[in-house]
Design a protein around this motif. Structure first.
Motif, PDB file in Angstrom:
ATOM      1  N   GLN A  67       7.448  -2.332  -9.509  1.00 57.78           N
ATOM      2  CA  GLN A  67       6.145  -2.712 -10.075  1.00 57.78           C
ATOM      3  C   GLN A  67       5.010  -2.041  -9.316  1.00 57.78           C
ATOM      4  OE1 GLN A  67       6.173  -6.991  -9.826  1.00 57.78           O
ATOM      5  NE2 GLN A  67       7.562  -7.250 -11.560  1.00 57.78           N
ATOM      6  N   LEU A  68       5.080  -2.065  -7.990  1.00 57.49           N
ATOM      7  CA  LEU A  68       4.029  -1.465  -7.176  1.00 57.49           C
ATOM      8  C   LEU A  68       4.013   0.052  -7.310  1.00 57.49           C
ATOM      9  CD1 LEU A  68       4.574  -3.730  -4.064  1.00 57.49           C
ATOM     10  CD2 LEU A  68       2.517  -3.715  -5.493  1.00 57.49           C
ATOM     11  N   ILE A  69       5.192   0.651  -7.369  1.00 55.86           N
ATOM     12  CA  ILE A  69       5.277   2.096  -7.583  1.00 55.86           C
ATOM     13  C   ILE A  69       4.645   2.462  -8.922  1.00 55.86           C
ATOM     14  CG2 ILE A  69       6.898   3.980  -8.047  1.00 55.86           C
ATOM     15  CD1 ILE A  69       8.793   2.518  -6.007  1.00 55.86           C
ATOM     16  N   ASP A  70       4.954   1.691  -9.943  1.00 57.08           N
ATOM     17  CA  ASP A  70       4.400   1.973 -11.270  1.00 57.08           C
ATOM     18  C   ASP A  70       2.880   1.800 -11.300  1.00 57.08           C
ATOM     19  OD1 ASP A  70       6.861   2.644 -12.272  1.00 57.08           O
ATOM     20  OD2 ASP A  70       7.243   0.685 -13.192  1.00 57.08           O
ATOM     21  N   GLU A  71       2.372   0.858 -10.509  1.00 56.22           N
ATOM     22  CA  GLU A  71       0.910   0.729 -10.410  1.00 56.22           C
ATOM     23  C   GLU A  71       0.298   2.000  -9.841  1.00 56.22           C
ATOM     24  OE1 GLU A  71      -0.053  -2.752  -8.163  1.00 56.22           O
ATOM     25  OE2 GLU A  71       1.000  -4.117  -9.542  1.00 56.22           O
ATOM     26  N   GLY A  72       0.930   2.555  -8.811  1.00 50.58           N
ATOM     27  CA  GLY A  72       0.441   3.797  -8.244  1.00 50.58           C
ATOM     28  C   GLY A  72       0.552   4.956  -9.211  1.00 50.58           C
ATOM     29  N   ARG A  73       1.642   5.007  -9.943  1.00 49.97           N
ATOM     30  CA  ARG A  73       1.826   6.089 -10.922  1.00 49.97           C
ATOM     31  C   ARG A  73       0.776   5.996 -12.032  1.00 49.97           C
ATOM     32  NH1 ARG A  73       6.336   8.704 -11.857  1.00 49.97           N
ATOM     33  NH2 ARG A  73       6.587   8.009 -14.003  1.00 49.97           N
ATOM     34  N   ARG A  87       0.824  -1.203   0.000  1.00 52.57           N
ATOM     35  CA  ARG A  87       0.000   0.000   0.000  1.00 52.57           C
ATOM     36  C   ARG A  87       0.863   1.260   0.000  1.00 52.57           C
ATOM     37  NH1 ARG A  87      -3.867   0.221   4.810  1.00 52.57           N
ATOM     38  NH2 ARG A  87      -4.696   2.003   3.650  1.00 52.57           N
ATOM     39  N   SER A  88       1.921   1.253   0.795  1.00 54.54           N
ATOM     40  CA  SER A  88       2.794   2.420   0.864  1.00 54.54           C
ATOM     41  C   SER A  88       3.558   2.615  -0.444  1.00 54.54           C
ATOM     42  CB  SER A  88       3.776   2.286   2.027  1.00 54.54           C
ATOM     43  OG  SER A  88       3.097   2.279   3.260  1.00 54.54           O
ATOM     44  N   LEU A  89       3.975   1.532  -1.073  1.00 57.77           N
ATOM     45  CA  LEU A  89       4.700   1.654  -2.336  1.00 57.77           C
ATOM     46  C   LEU A  89       3.795   2.194  -3.439  1.00 57.77           C
ATOM     47  CD1 LEU A  89       6.762  -1.623  -2.032  1.00 57.77           C
ATOM     48  CD2 LEU A  89       7.736   0.675  -2.276  1.00 57.77           C
ATOM     49  N   ARG A  90       2.566   1.706  -3.500  1.00 61.16           N
ATOM     50  CA  ARG A  90       1.632   2.270  -4.489  1.00 61.16           C
ATOM     51  C   ARG A  90       1.371   3.737  -4.200  1.00 61.16           C
ATOM     52  NH1 ARG A  90      -1.055  -2.798  -3.480  1.00 61.16           N
ATOM     53  NH2 ARG A  90      -0.756  -4.247  -5.236  1.00 61.16           N
ATOM     54  N   LEU A  91       1.219   4.077  -2.926  1.00 60.25           N
ATOM     55  CA  LEU A  91       1.002   5.477  -2.562  1.00 60.25           C
ATOM     56  C   LEU A  91       2.181   6.338  -2.970  1.00 60.25           C
ATOM     57  CD1 LEU A  91      -0.347   7.833  -1.097  1.00 60.25           C
ATOM     58  CD2 LEU A  91       0.624   6.963   1.047  1.00 60.25           C
ATOM     59  N   SER A  92       3.392   5.838  -2.783  1.00 66.37           N
ATOM     60  CA  SER A  92       4.570   6.609  -3.164  1.00 66.37           C
ATOM     61  C   SER A  92       4.567   6.895  -4.664  1.00 66.37           C
ATOM     62  CB  SER A  92       5.841   5.856  -2.765  1.00 66.37           C
ATOM     63  OG  SER A  92       6.982   6.641  -3.018  1.00 66.37           O
ATOM     64  N   GLY A  93       4.216   5.891  -5.454  1.00 67.19           N
ATOM     65  CA  GLY A  93       4.125   6.118  -6.892  1.00 67.19           C
ATOM     66  C   GLY A  93       3.063   7.139  -7.256  1.00 67.19           C
ATOM     67  N   GLU A  94       1.974   7.121  -6.508  1.00 69.21           N
ATOM     68  CA  GLU A  94       0.862   8.028  -6.779  1.00 69.21           C
ATOM     69  C   GLU A  94       1.141   9.451  -6.323  1.00 69.21           C
ATOM     70  OE1 GLU A  94      -3.622   8.728  -4.966  1.00 69.21           O
ATOM     71  OE2 GLU A  94      -2.699   6.744  -4.844  1.00 69.21           O
TER      72      GLU A  94
END
Length: 292
Positions: A193-199, A165-172
């Motif tokens: 991968q998770l960061i890119d999902e958030g972005r 959740r935090s990694l997706r948030l960071s990307g977002e």
């Protein structure tokens, strides 16, 4: 090119920082990172001092725990650093260690919600916006910086993240991500991968820098010290974590993290490193020439 830095660990007394910051500057090290670990040393105070003592090295703060800080104060301090030392300050924020937050009465029910609200407000304030917001934790009424950062470029704000959740948030919501020394190359790939999902969910196409710490031990007792610190961190069973050896071995470990998606690798000495000055020289003069 892969960025390379080193950590000034706050287990060292703050009066040691001046010599080590100047050494990092003189030897050509690109980045020197500082920690705001409870209850050791303040991140902004040490960063300001290190920046004032040096001419070119970038100083990173990883991380400021957001439960301890009103976002307006974080914005004021970050903007001040960027106006006094343009392009040389790197500021990251994060949840903070929850046990420490509990010790000071700052633990919140939803750390992810707080980090999201803090990131969105902080980046808006640093863009020079005047902000009114009524969030669960962040509440601002017509707040704007009188002295926002200069220039057209956005001041990057990094976020520390570990879980999905935090990694997706960071990307977002952040401009970069700081990963702990408990992140092996495969962990960096997964984080990307998770960061890119958030972005993607936020429609972001701007660059996103990934910084990862690499626990590093040198000298004949390096392997034993590395094993001991990993065991102390309960990470002894994680494969391909940390590195012990000469400059060639460290450079190969840096390259593995870079190949997995890290833009900057920050060498983190063990807590019992006996010669931090030699560690800075080692990073700048021996490892840096071997890292593309």
């Amino acid at each position: 090119m892969t960025g390379l830095g080193a950590v000034f660990r706050p287990q060292l007394p703050p009066e040691r920082l001046r010599v080590l910051a100047r050494l990092a500057d003189d030897t050509g090290l690109e980045e020197l990172w500082l920690w705001e670990d409870c209850f050791l040393e303040g991140g902004i105070s040490t960063a300001a001092a290190a920046l004032a003592w040096t001419e070119r090295v970038r100083i990173g703060v990883g991380l400021l725990p957001v439960p301890l800080r009103n976002v307006a104060v974080t914005a004021m301090e970050t903007a001040t650093l960027h106006r006094m030392f343009p392009g040389r300050a790197i500021v990251g924020v994060g949840h903070g260690v929850q046990d420490w937050m509990g010790q000071v009465g700052a633990r919140v029910e939803s750390p992810v919600t707080l980090l999201r609200e803090h990131l969105l407000a902080l980046r808006a304030l640093l863009r020079g916006e005047r902000l009114t917001t009524e969030g669960r934790y962040v509440r601002l009424d017509d707040v704007g910086l009188d002295w926002p950062p200069l220039g057209p470029d956005t001041v990057p704000v990094l976020a520390g993240a570990t879980g999905p959740r935090s990694l997706r948030l960071s990307g977002e919501a952040a401009d970069g991500t700081v990963l702990t020394a408990g992140t092996p190359p495969e962990g960096v790939r997964r984080a990307r991968q998770l960061i890119d999902e958030g972005r993607e969910s936020a429609g972001r196409t701007d660059p996103h820098q990934v910084v990862v710490y690499l626990l590093t031990a040198t000298g004949p007792d390096g392997p034993a010290r590395l094993r001991a610190e990993l065991a102390e961190m309960d990470l002894g069973a994680v494969p391909d974590l940390g590195v012990a050896g000469d400059a060639g071995a460290v450079a190969k470990a840096v390259q593995r993290l870079a190949d997995a998606g890290a833009d900057t690798v920050v060498l983190q000495p063990t807590a019992d490193e006996a010669d931090p000055e030699a560690f800075i020289r080692f990073a700048a003069q021996e490892v840096r020439p071997l890292v593309p």
